[in-house]
Design a protein around this motif. Structure first.
Motif, PDB file in Angstrom:
ATOM      1  N   TYR A 168       0.852  -0.800   0.089  1.00  0.00           N
ATOM      2  CA  TYR A 168       0.243   0.614  -0.108  1.00  0.00           C
ATOM      3  C   TYR A 168       0.743   0.958   0.182  1.00  0.00           C
ATOM      4  O   TYR A 168       0.668   2.874  -0.700  1.00  0.00           O
ATOM      5  CB  TYR A 168      -1.249   0.378   1.201  1.00  0.00           C
ATOM      6  N   LEU A 169       1.910   1.431   1.032  1.00  0.00           N
ATOM      7  CA  LEU A 169       2.741   2.485   1.123  1.00  0.00           C
ATOM      8  C   LEU A 169       4.088   2.468  -0.581  1.00  0.00           C
ATOM      9  O   LEU A 169       3.910   4.192  -0.863  1.00  0.00           O
ATOM     10  CB  LEU A 169       3.509   2.124   1.593  1.00  0.00           C
ATOM     11  N   GLY A 170       3.770   1.115  -1.306  1.00  0.00           N
ATOM     12  CA  GLY A 170       4.444   1.168  -2.040  1.00  0.00           C
ATOM     13  C   GLY A 170       4.057   2.451  -3.695  1.00  0.00           C
ATOM     14  O   GLY A 170       4.458   2.806  -4.377  1.00  0.00           O
ATOM     15  N   GLY A 171       2.728   1.680  -2.921  1.00  0.00           N
ATOM     16  CA  GLY A 171       1.259   2.271  -4.234  1.00  0.00           C
ATOM     17  C   GLY A 171       1.587   3.928  -4.074  1.00  0.00           C
ATOM     18  O   GLY A 171       1.233   4.460  -5.206  1.00  0.00           O
ATOM     19  N   PHE A 172       1.014   4.842  -2.448  1.00  0.00           N
ATOM     20  CA  PHE A 172       1.351   5.452  -2.685  1.00  0.00           C
ATOM     21  C   PHE A 172       2.427   6.390  -3.672  1.00  0.00           C
ATOM     22  O   PHE A 172       2.667   7.486  -4.355  1.00  0.00           O
ATOM     23  CB  PHE A 172       1.406   6.254  -0.964  1.00  0.00           C
ATOM     24  N   LEU A 173       3.734   5.798  -2.986  1.00  0.00           N
ATOM     25  CA  LEU A 173       5.125   6.072  -4.308  1.00  0.00           C
ATOM     26  C   LEU A 173       5.298   5.943  -5.261  1.00  0.00           C
ATOM     27  O   LEU A 173       5.344   6.653  -6.323  1.00  0.00           O
ATOM     28  CB  LEU A 173       6.513   5.185  -3.174  1.00  0.00           C
ATOM     29  N   LEU A 174       4.754   4.999  -5.783  1.00  0.00           N
ATOM     30  CA  LEU A 174       4.503   5.156  -7.404  1.00  0.00           C
ATOM     31  C   LEU A 174       3.414   6.042  -7.584  1.00  0.00           C
ATOM     32  O   LEU A 174       3.889   6.374  -8.922  1.00  0.00           O
ATOM     33  CB  LEU A 174       4.283   3.601  -7.538  1.00  0.00           C
ATOM     34  N   PHE A 175       2.612   6.293  -6.984  1.00  0.00           N
ATOM     35  CA  PHE A 175       0.910   7.421  -7.410  1.00  0.00           C
ATOM     36  C   PHE A 175       1.955   8.755  -7.670  1.00  0.00           C
ATOM     37  O   PHE A 175       1.905   9.112  -8.677  1.00  0.00           O
ATOM     38  CB  PHE A 175       0.393   6.981  -7.060  1.00  0.00           C
ATOM     39  N   ILE A 176       2.787   9.308  -7.018  1.00  0.00           N
ATOM     40  CA  ILE A 176       3.554  10.253  -6.968  1.00  0.00           C
ATOM     41  C   ILE A 176       4.534  10.916  -8.064  1.00  0.00           C
ATOM     42  O   ILE A 176       4.152  11.611  -8.234  1.00  0.00           O
ATOM     43  CB  ILE A 176       3.672  10.525  -5.379  1.00  0.00           C
ATOM     44  N   ILE A 177       4.533   9.416  -7.448  1.00  0.00           N
ATOM     45  CA  ILE A 177       6.239   9.643  -9.264  1.00  0.00           C
ATOM     46  C   ILE A 177       5.413   9.500 -10.184  1.00  0.00           C
ATOM     47  O   ILE A 177       6.047  10.959 -11.218  1.00  0.00           O
ATOM     48  CB  ILE A 177       6.898   8.766  -8.890  1.00  0.00           C
ATOM     49  N   VAL A 227       1.337  15.470  -6.050  1.00  0.00           N
ATOM     50  CA  VAL A 227       2.616  14.824  -5.027  1.00  0.00           C
ATOM     51  C   VAL A 227       2.350  15.321  -3.414  1.00  0.00           C
ATOM     52  O   VAL A 227       3.120  14.444  -2.489  1.00  0.00           O
ATOM     53  CB  VAL A 227       3.436  15.393  -5.751  1.00  0.00           C
ATOM     54  N   PRO A 228       1.329  16.533  -3.105  1.00  0.00           N
ATOM     55  CA  PRO A 228       1.745  16.832  -1.441  1.00  0.00           C
ATOM     56  C   PRO A 228       1.053  15.866  -0.680  1.00  0.00           C
ATOM     57  O   PRO A 228       1.442  15.345   0.011  1.00  0.00           O
ATOM     58  CB  PRO A 228       1.779  18.215  -1.331  1.00  0.00           C
ATOM     59  N   MET A 229      -0.120  15.392  -1.736  1.00  0.00           N
ATOM     60  CA  MET A 229      -1.257  14.695  -0.793  1.00  0.00           C
ATOM     61  C   MET A 229      -0.453  13.074  -0.886  1.00  0.00           C
ATOM     62  O   MET A 229      -1.057  12.713   0.109  1.00  0.00           O
ATOM     63  CB  MET A 229      -2.719  14.409  -1.835  1.00  0.00           C
ATOM     64  N   GLY A 230      -0.393  13.009  -1.303  1.00  0.00           N
ATOM     65  CA  GLY A 230       0.099  11.230  -1.645  1.00  0.00           C
ATOM     66  C   GLY A 230       1.847  11.412  -0.265  1.00  0.00           C
ATOM     67  O   GLY A 230       1.906  10.126   0.013  1.00  0.00           O
ATOM     68  N   LEU A 231       2.692  12.146  -0.765  1.00  0.00           N
ATOM     69  CA  LEU A 231       3.479  12.288   0.979  1.00  0.00           C
ATOM     70  C   LEU A 231       3.001  12.735   2.412  1.00  0.00           C
ATOM     71  O   LEU A 231       3.618  11.676   2.762  1.00  0.00           O
ATOM     72  CB  LEU A 231       4.259  13.958   0.591  1.00  0.00           C
ATOM     73  N   ILE A 232       1.845  13.280   2.113  1.00  0.00           N
ATOM     74  CA  ILE A 232       1.393  12.598   3.319  1.00  0.00           C
ATOM     75  C   ILE A 232       0.418  11.077   3.393  1.00  0.00           C
ATOM     76  O   ILE A 232       0.083  10.982   4.562  1.00  0.00           O
ATOM     77  CB  ILE A 232      -0.211  14.202   3.385  1.00  0.00           C
ATOM     78  N   GLY A 233       0.392  10.764   2.559  1.00  0.00           N
ATOM     79  CA  GLY A 233       0.075   9.771   2.240  1.00  0.00           C
ATOM     80  C   GLY A 233       0.121   8.657   3.036  1.00  0.00           C
ATOM     81  O   GLY A 233      -0.063   7.540   3.998  1.00  0.00           O
ATOM     82  N   ILE A 234       2.008   8.319   2.678  1.00  0.00           N
ATOM     83  CA  ILE A 234       3.102   7.917   2.873  1.00  0.00           C
ATOM     84  C   ILE A 234       2.704   7.779   4.585  1.00  0.00           C
ATOM     85  O   ILE A 234       3.325   6.584   4.972  1.00  0.00           O
ATOM     86  CB  ILE A 234       4.205   8.043   2.297  1.00  0.00           C
ATOM     87  N   LEU A 235       3.370   9.315   4.346  1.00  0.00           N
ATOM     88  CA  LEU A 235       3.852   9.715   6.066  1.00  0.00           C
ATOM     89  C   LEU A 235       2.793   8.596   6.641  1.00  0.00           C
ATOM     90  O   LEU A 235       2.783   8.014   7.770  1.00  0.00           O
ATOM     91  CB  LEU A 235       3.703  10.888   6.385  1.00  0.00           C
ATOM     92  N   LEU A 236       1.351   9.229   6.609  1.00  0.00           N
ATOM     93  CA  LEU A 236       0.284   8.113   8.033  1.00  0.00           C
ATOM     94  C   LEU A 236       0.251   6.620   7.644  1.00  0.00           C
ATOM     95  O   LEU A 236      -0.187   6.076   8.751  1.00  0.00           O
ATOM     96  CB  LEU A 236      -0.669   9.073   7.483  1.00  0.00           C
ATOM     97  N   GLY A 237       0.553   6.709   6.781  1.00  0.00           N
ATOM     98  CA  GLY A 237       0.410   5.281   6.509  1.00  0.00           C
ATOM     99  C   GLY A 237       1.917   4.472   7.360  1.00  0.00           C
ATOM    100  O   GLY A 237       1.402   2.841   7.674  1.00  0.00           O
ATOM    101  N   TRP A 238       3.008   4.741   7.179  1.00  0.00           N
ATOM    102  CA  TRP A 238       4.030   4.045   8.040  1.00  0.00           C
ATOM    103  C   TRP A 238       3.690   4.306   9.597  1.00  0.00           C
ATOM    104  O   TRP A 238       4.126   3.605   9.747  1.00  0.00           O
ATOM    105  CB  TRP A 238       5.342   4.940   7.365  1.00  0.00           C
ATOM    106  N   LEU A 239       3.363   5.343   9.707  1.00  0.00           N
ATOM    107  CA  LEU A 239       3.372   5.840  11.536  1.00  0.00           C
ATOM    108  C   LEU A 239       1.385   4.810  11.383  1.00  0.00           C
ATOM    109  O   LEU A 239       1.764   4.582  13.008  1.00  0.00           O
ATOM    110  CB  LEU A 239       2.405   7.303  11.868  1.00  0.00           C
ATOM    111  N   THR A 240       0.706   4.230  10.692  1.00  0.00           N
ATOM    112  CA  THR A 240      -0.389   3.692  11.558  1.00  0.00           C
ATOM    113  C   THR A 240      -0.491   3.063  11.019  1.00  0.00           C
ATOM    114  O   THR A 240      -1.399   2.043  12.311  1.00  0.00           O
ATOM    115  CB  THR A 240      -1.225   5.271  11.130  1.00  0.00           C
ATOM    116  N   LEU A 241      -0.711   2.725   9.280  1.00  0.00           N
ATOM    117  CA  LEU A 241      -1.240   1.019   9.294  1.00  0.00           C
ATOM    118  C   LEU A 241      -0.629  -0.159   9.939  1.00  0.00           C
ATOM    119  O   LEU A 241       0.333  -0.011  10.474  1.00  0.00           O
ATOM    120  CB  LEU A 241      -0.785   1.127   7.801  1.00  0.00           C
TER     121      LEU A 241
END
Length: 489
Positions: free
Chosen positions: A89-98, A182-196
């Motif tokens: 899921y975190l990889g999905g955020f990363l690929l999406f913003i790239i 891009v900024p929305m995705g970066l927020i998603g990665i950070l929150l995902g890392w901390l919460t999922l």
């Protein structure tokens, strides 16, 4: 395997409301994906000008994204079952913003389409994992609430996308329609890392259907390419005939592989159930009609009525807003009446709204409010249809096959979207009667006539979806299925 994934931040995981932090994180991805999907439709008329491209080529910006989603979603869903959901899921955020960031730097249309595919791979990683993460985080009595919040986030994104896209096009330029992710995705990665949460209870041994995974993308791409490029290539051209035969061959091999696989990507045996087959046929047609309208209307508003991108986006937003508002009503009607009545009535309303568009789409300013009203009515019809149809499809699958049924439903939905855009693009280009397939510098009468031909096609597809809805068998048990209603990620 859980140890290979980063654990959630202990201070967050200990909170009583921890599960809702997880749901909120998933909602960011759900909203972001729908904003991008709906915003792209407003972008297409501008890209036709920016790249001086034919209509069939510009439509690939939307079609390629949806095809890649259809191809990779079942693959990633199966891989997540085998290797865990959090990192994918975190990889999905990363690929999406790239992919989103690179789309904004594209200097030509083929490059933009390639980066859209990369973006779509990330979106597929998000889509294939989001529902399972919400279910994993919430208790059985809270699944409906959690998935309902996710559906609300999708509706908000779908409704806001056209307006946001129009505002960006009028103020910042088309590139920012992608960079905003891009900024929305970066927020998603950070929150995902901390919460999922970490994935638990993974199988010690599991098989993957590599044969099916290799065949699904070329099969779908070749078939949709025939529909999308028929006008540009010529319907008797060797390229088109060869592409058609290649697509059919890949489809036959894919079906054969899935029937023989011990762990198929898509369990096609579910299609032997009449109710499941008819529900998915209606599912395909309804999304083809919906995204055919999404494709056509921005060109109508910008080219025929000379709307600005923002004005066109605001008018188009009316459709997903009314869809989102009526979807819960459709679900409530399903609980009381079953699927036949709300789905058939929903398609009847869609047909009436398309008839209104056909009648009042004439290029005159005084009829533009009636066209806008018809879009709102169309959203009402789709809202009454989608939720009951999804729930009816899922109610036909045994509990142990809910995941497979959801995969089939989502792939059919995405193929319907792709087909709707490709079919509308081809018929619109044919109606314009121009060898270059361009909508630029044409008289209003030509654009109106071509648009009405597309509306007639979409009305016919809606009528077929309504007929199929009437023919569906009555459910053998109480129709309610909380998981089913929200599976259309």
């Amino acid at each position: 395997m859980a140890g290979k994934e980063p654990p959630p931040l202990p201070a967050i995981a200990r909170l009583k409301s921890y599960r809702w932090f997880v749901v909120g994180t998933v909602c960011i991805g759900a909203c972001m994906g729908q904003i991008d999907a709906s915003m792209t439709q407003v972008l297409l008329p501008r890209l036709e000008v920016e790249f001086g491209a034919r209509l069939s080529s510009v439509s690939w910006v939307a079609v390629a994204y949806l095809l890649a989603m259809a191809s990779f979603t079942p693959i990633f869903g199966r891989l997540a079952d085998m290797f865990g959901r959090k990192l994918l899921y975190l990889g999905g955020f990363l690929l999406f913003i790239i992919g989103s960031g690179l789309c904004g730097f594209a200097t030509d249309l083929p490059t933009l389409i390639f980066f859209r595919i990369l973006q779509s791979v990330g979106a597929a990683l998000l889509t294939s994992n989001s529902i399972a993460i919400v279910v994993m985080a919430t208790g059985p009595e809270e699944h409906g609430r959690g998935l309902g919040l996710q559906s609300a986030a999708q509706a908000i994104g779908l409704g806001a996308g056209p307006a946001i896209g129009g505002l960006i096009l009028d103020t910042l330029g088309w590139q920012w329609a992608f960079w905003i992710n891009v900024p929305m995705g970066l927020i998603g990665i950070l929150l995902g890392w901390l919460t999922l949460p970490q994935t638990k209870s993974l199988p010690s041994t599991s098989r993957f259907d590599w044969y099916g995974a290799l065949l699904i993308a070329p099969a779908l791409t070749a078939v949709v390419a025939v529909l999308n490029e028929g006008h540009a290539w010529g319907f008797t051209s060797p390229a088109l005939i060869g592409c058609l035969f290649f697509g059919i061959l890949c489809l036959v091999l894919f079906v054969r592989a899935e029937r023989r696989a011990t762990a198929p990507l898509l369990d096609l045996h579910l299609l032997t159930k009449r109710a499941f087959l008819l529900g998915n046929a209606a599912n395909f047609l309804s999304y083809a009609v919906l995204f055919g309208v999404f494709f056509l209307i921005p060109f109508v508003l910008v080219r025929i009525y000379d709307d600005s991108a923002l004005a066109a986006g605001l008018r188009l937003s009316i459709l997903p807003i009314t869809l989102g508002l009526l979807a819960p009503v459709g679900g409530a009607l399903y609980d009381r009446l079953g699927a036949r009545t709300p789905t058939s009535c929903g398609m009847l309303i869609c047909i009436a709204s398309l008839a209104m568009i056909y009648a009042f789409l004439d290029g005159s300013a005084e009829n533009l409010p009636l066209v806008t009203l018809a879009l709102a009515i169309f959203g009402v019809g789709q809202g009454l249809f989608i939720s009951p149809n999804t729930s009816a499809i899922m109610s036909t699958a045994p509990p142990e096959q809910t995941g497979q049924a959801g995969s089939v439903l989502n792939v059919v939905r995405l193929i319907g979207m792709s087909t709707g855009i490709a079919g509308a693009s081809t018929l619109f280009a044919l109606g314009l009667g121009r060898a270059d397939g361009s909508t630029l510098d044409l008289p209003t009468a030509s654009l109106v006539a071509a648009s009405r031909e597309v509306i007639l096609l979409l009305g016919g597809l809606a009528a077929l979806a309504g007929l199929i809805s009437l023919l569906r068998p009555a459910p053998p048990q109480a129709p309610r299925t909380d998981a089913g209603r929200y599976v259309s990620e």
